[in-house]
Scaffold this motif. Structure first.
Motif, PDB file in Angstrom:
ATOM      1  N   SER A   1     -16.893 -14.150  -2.076  1.00  0.00           N
ATOM      2  CA  SER A   1     -18.034 -13.599  -1.428  1.00  0.00           C
ATOM      3  C   SER A   1     -18.907 -14.258  -0.362  1.00  0.00           C
ATOM      4  N   LEU A   2     -19.099 -15.443  -1.045  1.00  0.00           N
ATOM      5  CA  LEU A   2     -19.622 -16.519  -0.042  1.00  0.00           C
ATOM      6  C   LEU A   2     -19.048 -16.644   1.497  1.00  0.00           C
ATOM      7  N   ALA A   3     -17.877 -16.530   1.089  1.00  0.00           N
ATOM      8  CA  ALA A   3     -16.998 -17.072   2.364  1.00  0.00           C
ATOM      9  C   ALA A   3     -17.176 -15.928   3.383  1.00  0.00           C
ATOM     10  N   ASP A   4     -17.856 -14.748   3.216  1.00  0.00           N
ATOM     11  CA  ASP A   4     -18.120 -13.782   4.303  1.00  0.00           C
ATOM     12  C   ASP A   4     -19.222 -14.419   5.225  1.00  0.00           C
ATOM     13  N   THR A   5     -20.097 -15.213   4.841  1.00  0.00           N
ATOM     14  CA  THR A   5     -21.189 -15.596   5.715  1.00  0.00           C
ATOM     15  C   THR A   5     -21.243 -17.205   5.717  1.00  0.00           C
ATOM     16  N   MET A   6     -20.347 -18.017   5.159  1.00  0.00           N
ATOM     17  CA  MET A   6     -20.549 -19.541   5.080  1.00  0.00           C
ATOM     18  C   MET A   6     -18.974 -19.965   5.819  1.00  0.00           C
ATOM     19  N   LYS A   7     -19.542 -20.493   6.977  1.00  0.00           N
ATOM     20  CA  LYS A   7     -18.484 -20.793   7.834  1.00  0.00           C
ATOM     21  C   LYS A   7     -17.660 -22.203   7.049  1.00  0.00           C
TER      22      LYS A   7
ATOM     23  N   LYS B   1     -15.086 -20.573   4.990  1.00  0.00           N
ATOM     24  CA  LYS B   1     -13.989 -19.715   5.750  1.00  0.00           C
ATOM     25  C   LYS B   1     -13.003 -20.622   6.491  1.00  0.00           C
ATOM     26  N   ASP B   2     -13.737 -21.675   6.891  1.00  0.00           N
ATOM     27  CA  ASP B   2     -12.681 -22.712   7.592  1.00  0.00           C
ATOM     28  C   ASP B   2     -11.806 -23.477   6.721  1.00  0.00           C
TER      29      ASP B   2
ATOM     30  N   ILE C   1     -10.502 -22.141   3.709  1.00  0.00           N
ATOM     31  CA  ILE C   1      -9.618 -21.087   3.435  1.00  0.00           C
ATOM     32  C   ILE C   1      -8.470 -21.049   4.504  1.00  0.00           C
ATOM     33  N   ALA C   2      -8.815 -21.074   5.802  1.00  0.00           N
ATOM     34  CA  ALA C   2      -8.131 -21.115   7.044  1.00  0.00           C
ATOM     35  C   ALA C   2      -7.234 -22.217   6.991  1.00  0.00           C
ATOM     36  N   GLU C   3      -7.674 -23.569   6.665  1.00  0.00           N
ATOM     37  CA  GLU C   3      -6.957 -24.575   6.907  1.00  0.00           C
ATOM     38  C   GLU C   3      -6.116 -24.721   5.715  1.00  0.00           C
ATOM     39  N   TYR C   4      -6.424 -24.308   4.466  1.00  0.00           N
ATOM     40  CA  TYR C   4      -5.306 -24.189   3.414  1.00  0.00           C
ATOM     41  C   TYR C   4      -4.322 -23.089   3.399  1.00  0.00           C
ATOM     42  N   SER C   5      -4.588 -22.073   4.067  1.00  0.00           N
ATOM     43  CA  SER C   5      -3.441 -20.892   4.745  1.00  0.00           C
ATOM     44  C   SER C   5      -2.365 -21.241   5.248  1.00  0.00           C
ATOM     45  N   LYS C   6      -2.702 -22.511   6.010  1.00  0.00           N
ATOM     46  CA  LYS C   6      -1.420 -22.856   7.112  1.00  0.00           C
ATOM     47  C   LYS C   6      -0.302 -23.448   6.159  1.00  0.00           C
ATOM     48  N   TYR C   7      -0.936 -23.968   4.838  1.00  0.00           N
ATOM     49  CA  TYR C   7       0.131 -24.514   4.035  1.00  0.00           C
ATOM     50  C   TYR C   7       0.513 -23.711   2.779  1.00  0.00           C
ATOM     51  N   ASP C   8      -0.139 -22.288   2.872  1.00  0.00           N
ATOM     52  CA  ASP C   8       0.058 -21.493   1.838  1.00  0.00           C
ATOM     53  C   ASP C   8      -0.565 -22.021   0.534  1.00  0.00           C
TER      54      ASP C   8
END
Length: 261
Positions: A43-49, A52-53, A55-62
């Motif tokens: 939930s915090l990821a919706d407003t805290m950069k 969010k960043d 999560i995006a970084e981790y998603s590069k490596y699944d």
């Protein structure tokens, strides 16, 4: 010099406010170990950069974010809010305090920002967030640096916004701040102390918007960079001046009770 406009660009401060606004709406559930629950992290990821960043970084490596331990900025935000008495714990919940409500609804962003940064400078151990090598006297390097912080702020103030070479700054710390008496000569300029200065001292200042930096890439594959030079920003000069003129810091050991639970 529009410091309010500069503050708007400080992501850490905006995330700090977002964290408190989230608590204003609802308490945060904690795990058995006292960490923020995964549900609240999502939930915090919706407003805290910062979340969010990451999560995006981790998603590069699944990879996936599975706990607070993967989010170092959240830990720092929680600790600063706690020493400012903006939050409190009740059973398995983290809640916004009366002081926290007053802080979040204060109409002066500059005061809010200043209080956040100065509480980090004075009330939290820098060595906690980046454990540093011990000096010869078994004192963590960053504790030595933190005890000398007002000397450093005065130097930055006298330097203004001129660029400072990292290597020159490193040598000055070793030679002029009584650190040379504590450090083994063979370790004086090794990579570990370089990392302590960069990641334990300069990177937090960059995070707070107090300095600008120039970097060089040391690993294309891992996207690692190293600071080669830095300079205080106008916002940083304001903070350093406030700390020097109004500091309550005595040079004694920073409070560590918060993380000894």
């Amino acid at each position: 010099m529009d410091l309010i406009a500069d503050i708007k660009d400080v992501v850490f401060f905006q995330d700090f406010l977002a964290f408190l606004r989230y608590l204003e709406r609802q308490p945060i559930s904690k795990t058995v170990k006292g960490n923020i629950s995964r549900k609240d992290i999502v939930s915090l990821a919706d407003t805290m950069k910062c979340i969010k960043d990451r999560i995006a970084e981790y998603s590069k490596y699944d990879w996936k974010i599975v706990g607070e331990w993967q989010l170092k900025d959240i830990d720092k935000i929680k600790k600063i809010a706690e020493v400012m008495f903006l939050t409190y714990n009740r059973k398995e919940k983290l809640l916004l305090s009366k002081n926290g409500r007053g802080y979040i609804n204060h109409n002066d962003r500059l005061i809010q920002y200043k209080e956040m940064v100065l509480h980090y400078f004075e009330r939290l151990s820098w060595d906690y967030f980046h454990p540093s090598m011990d000096t010869r006297n078994s004192i963590p390097f960053l504790d030595v640096l933190q005890a000398s912080q007002n000397i450093l702020w005065r130097i930055f103030l006298s330097n203004g916004t001129k660029w400072i070479e990292f290597k020159q700054f490193q040598e000055s710390l070793i030679n002029n701040f009584c650190i040379d008496d504590c450090i083994d000569s063979e370790d004086t300029y090794n990579g570990a102390y370089q990392a302590d200065i960069e990641h334990g001292f300069l990177r937090p200042l960059l995070e707070f918007g107090c300095i600008d930096t120039e970097t060089e890439v040391i690993s294309q594959r891992l996207e690692f960079t190293r600071i080669t030079k830095f300079r205080p920003t106008n916002l940083g000069l304001y903070i350093f001046r406030e700390e020097v003129e109004n500091s309550l810091y005595t040079g004694t050991c920073p409070i560590r009770d918060l993380w000894k639970k």
